[in-house]
Enzyme design. Structure first.
Site, PDB file in Angstrom:
ATOM      1  N   MET A 144      -1.799  11.181  -4.973  1.00  0.00           N
ATOM      2  CA  MET A 144      -2.245  12.196  -4.204  1.00  0.00           C
ATOM      3  C   MET A 144      -1.018  13.231  -3.782  1.00  0.00           C
ATOM      4  SD  MET A 144      -5.617  11.127  -1.936  1.00  0.00           S
ATOM      5  CE  MET A 144      -4.604  10.649  -0.865  1.00  0.00           C
ATOM      6  N   GLY A 145      -0.009  13.048  -4.389  1.00  0.00           N
ATOM      7  CA  GLY A 145       1.110  13.810  -4.556  1.00  0.00           C
ATOM      8  C   GLY A 145       2.054  13.482  -3.264  1.00  0.00           C
ATOM      9  N   HIS A 172       7.069  10.056  -2.969  1.00  0.00           N
ATOM     10  CA  HIS A 172       8.269   9.435  -2.421  1.00  0.00           C
ATOM     11  C   HIS A 172       8.678   8.312  -3.354  1.00  0.00           C
ATOM     12  CE1 HIS A 172       5.517   6.416  -1.355  1.00  0.00           C
ATOM     13  NE2 HIS A 172       4.761   7.277  -0.454  1.00  0.00           N
ATOM     14  N   ARG A 197       2.225   9.739   4.755  1.00  0.00           N
ATOM     15  CA  ARG A 197       2.260  10.016   6.140  1.00  0.00           C
ATOM     16  C   ARG A 197       3.423  10.083   7.090  1.00  0.00           C
ATOM     17  NH1 ARG A 197      -3.052   8.152   4.448  1.00  0.00           N
ATOM     18  NH2 ARG A 197      -4.789   9.717   5.106  1.00  0.00           N
ATOM     19  N   GLY A 203       8.151   5.410  -3.376  1.00  0.00           N
ATOM     20  CA  GLY A 203       7.196   4.229  -3.612  1.00  0.00           C
ATOM     21  C   GLY A 203       6.547   4.830  -4.855  1.00  0.00           C
ATOM     22  N   HIS A 204       5.897   5.859  -5.122  1.00  0.00           N
ATOM     23  CA  HIS A 204       5.404   6.524  -6.128  1.00  0.00           C
ATOM     24  C   HIS A 204       6.569   6.443  -7.385  1.00  0.00           C
ATOM     25  CE1 HIS A 204       3.313   8.917  -2.856  1.00  0.00           C
ATOM     26  NE2 HIS A 204       2.299   8.492  -3.455  1.00  0.00           N
TER      27      HIS A 204
HETATM   28  P1  AMP Z   1      -1.343   8.033  -2.861  1.00  0.00           P
HETATM   29  O1  AMP Z   1      -0.667   9.115  -3.315  1.00  0.00           O
HETATM   30  O2  AMP Z   1      -1.029   7.546  -1.368  1.00  0.00           O
HETATM   31  O3  AMP Z   1      -2.511   7.777  -3.133  1.00  0.00           O
HETATM   32  O4  AMP Z   1      -0.644   6.659  -3.571  1.00  0.00           O
HETATM   33  C1  AMP Z   1      -0.624   6.839  -4.892  1.00  0.00           C
HETATM   34  C2  AMP Z   1      -0.279   5.477  -5.200  1.00  0.00           C
HETATM   35  O5  AMP Z   1       1.340   5.126  -4.780  1.00  0.00           O
HETATM   36  C3  AMP Z   1      -0.923   4.287  -4.786  1.00  0.00           C
HETATM   37  O6  AMP Z   1      -1.147   3.263  -5.823  1.00  0.00           O
HETATM   38  C4  AMP Z   1      -0.256   3.609  -3.678  1.00  0.00           C
HETATM   39  O7  AMP Z   1      -0.737   2.191  -3.408  1.00  0.00           O
HETATM   40  C5  AMP Z   1       1.092   3.839  -4.207  1.00  0.00           C
HETATM   41  N1  AMP Z   1       2.143   3.700  -3.071  1.00  0.00           N
HETATM   42  C6  AMP Z   1       1.989   4.256  -1.869  1.00  0.00           C
HETATM   43  N2  AMP Z   1       3.066   4.021  -1.154  1.00  0.00           N
HETATM   44  C7  AMP Z   1       3.689   2.913  -1.731  1.00  0.00           C
HETATM   45  C8  AMP Z   1       4.851   2.374  -1.388  1.00  0.00           C
HETATM   46  N3  AMP Z   1       5.536   2.309  -0.434  1.00  0.00           N
HETATM   47  N4  AMP Z   1       5.168   1.290  -2.241  1.00  0.00           N
HETATM   48  C9  AMP Z   1       4.740   1.086  -3.610  1.00  0.00           C
HETATM   49  N5  AMP Z   1       3.587   1.996  -3.855  1.00  0.00           N
HETATM   50  C10 AMP Z   1       2.960   2.998  -2.987  1.00  0.00           C
END
Ligand code: AMP
Length: 305
Positions: A49-50, A53, A206, A55-56
């Site tokens: 969802m953009g 960071h 967040r 993690g992504h």
């Molecule tokens: P989101 O943009 O929050 O929907 O996340 C996109 C993808 O990144 C999802 O598969 C999340 O689980 C993954 N994600 C978000 N935060 C982390 C993190 N800290 N470590 C690893 N993957 C993450």
């Protein structure tokens, strides 16, 4: 457009295109993929969802290392927000996201419009199975219906060989595995370990909304996860006793309002009194108006970064 491939470890890795492509419609994506015209292309997909960071970035790098072509999507999915203000407040940082995606090896970034993803009168939703019922399912009614729907749509659009999801959203990963399985979809779903700050706080889009005080206290979640895991490794198998330890630790932070601290089975997400090697502890907690989630597998060595 050419795809330069060289075999590494039996896989063809690639430099795919000389530069990353940003596409803003499904038709454009299909045209780019068709132009590759190469049956040996192995496509890895990272839906996001953009507000990207590290993690992504790790998900994107993992895909780039394991596939010929990496497609990233950026779409703030309105149907998975059960509170409108949460959707409105969701950080949107597209220019920075595109640089992060490119730096980490994305070849194509799909940035679809809401109108294309949800045309007027859209009503073909995916109703996910039992993994969606507890925890987030109870606290955020309809959330996983929105997640399952958008993920299935994106998987249909991109047709990847493998899609990468973070274990940080553990229940989401389980729901997607179950959905893909129940709908007989061919894609492989891979979970990637949670990336954390030095003090243990799981990276999340967040986190930027945390006040200084909340940011300081938020690592209490990771301390609670670790304390429970340690007690499990020391032999404790009673679910309520382990959950009480989590709550006790979380209570040391005056700003932390616990929504749940639940131990369940890592595959089915069902709850049983006896905790086992396949159990996972999931926590959701509020710090002011910011809701954070995190989890830990009690037995498995996760090798988290
Ligand atoms: P989101 O943009 O929050 O929907 O996340 C996109 C993808 O990144 C999802 O598969 C999340 O689980 C993954 N994600 C978000 N935060 C982390 C993190 N800290 N470590 C690893 N993957 C993450």
């Amino acid at each position: 457009m050419s795809l330069t491939s060289e075999p590494v470890n039996g896989l063809t890795t690639s430099t795919a295109f000389s530069e990353m492509k940003t596409v803003r419609s499904i038709g454009e994506l299909h045209a780019v993929l068709k132009e590759l015209n190469d049956n040996n292309v192995r496509i890895g997909f990272v839906p996001t969802m953009g507000a990207l960071h590290s993690g992504h970035a790790t998900l994107i790098r993992t895909s780039a290392a394991e596939n010929t072509l990496t497609v990233v999507s950026i779409f703030v999915n309105p149907t998975q927000f059960n509170v409108q203000s949460d959707f409105d407040k969701y950080p949107r940082t597209l220019d920075e996201d595109l640089s992060i995606a490119e730096l980490n090896g994305a070849n194509i970034v799909l940035v679809p419009t809401a109108d294309e993803m949800y045309p007027k009168d859209f009503r073909t939703f995916i109703e996910p199975g039992g993994t969606a019922d507890p925890m987030e399912g109870q606290c955020r009614p309809g959330h996983f219906r929105g997640v399952a729907t958008i993920v299935v749509k994106l998987l249909n659009i991109v047709s990847p060989d493998v899609a990468y999801f973070g274990k940080k959203d553990f229940q989401q990963l389980a729901v997607i595995k179950e959905t893909v399985n129940q709908l007989n979809m061919k894609v492989e779903i891979t979970g990637v370990d949670t990336v954390r700050e030095k003090d243990g706080l799981a990276l999340s889009s967040r986190n930027v909304r945390l006040s200084d005080g909340a940011r300081e206290q938020a690592p209490v979640i990771y301390r609670a996860l670790q304390r429970v895991r340690q007690r499990f490794l020391d032999g404790e198998r009673n679910r309520s006793s382990l959950e009480d330890i989590a709550r006790e630790e979380l209570a040391t932070s005056p700003l932390c309002q616990v929504e749940y601290a639940t131990i369940c089975d890592a595959s089915t997400l069902q709850i049983s009194e006896v905790v086992s090697d396949t159990s996972v502890l999931c926590i959701a907690a509020w710090f002011d108006d910011v809701r954070l989630i995190d989890n830990i597998e009690l037995q498995a060595f996760t090798g988290e970064r």
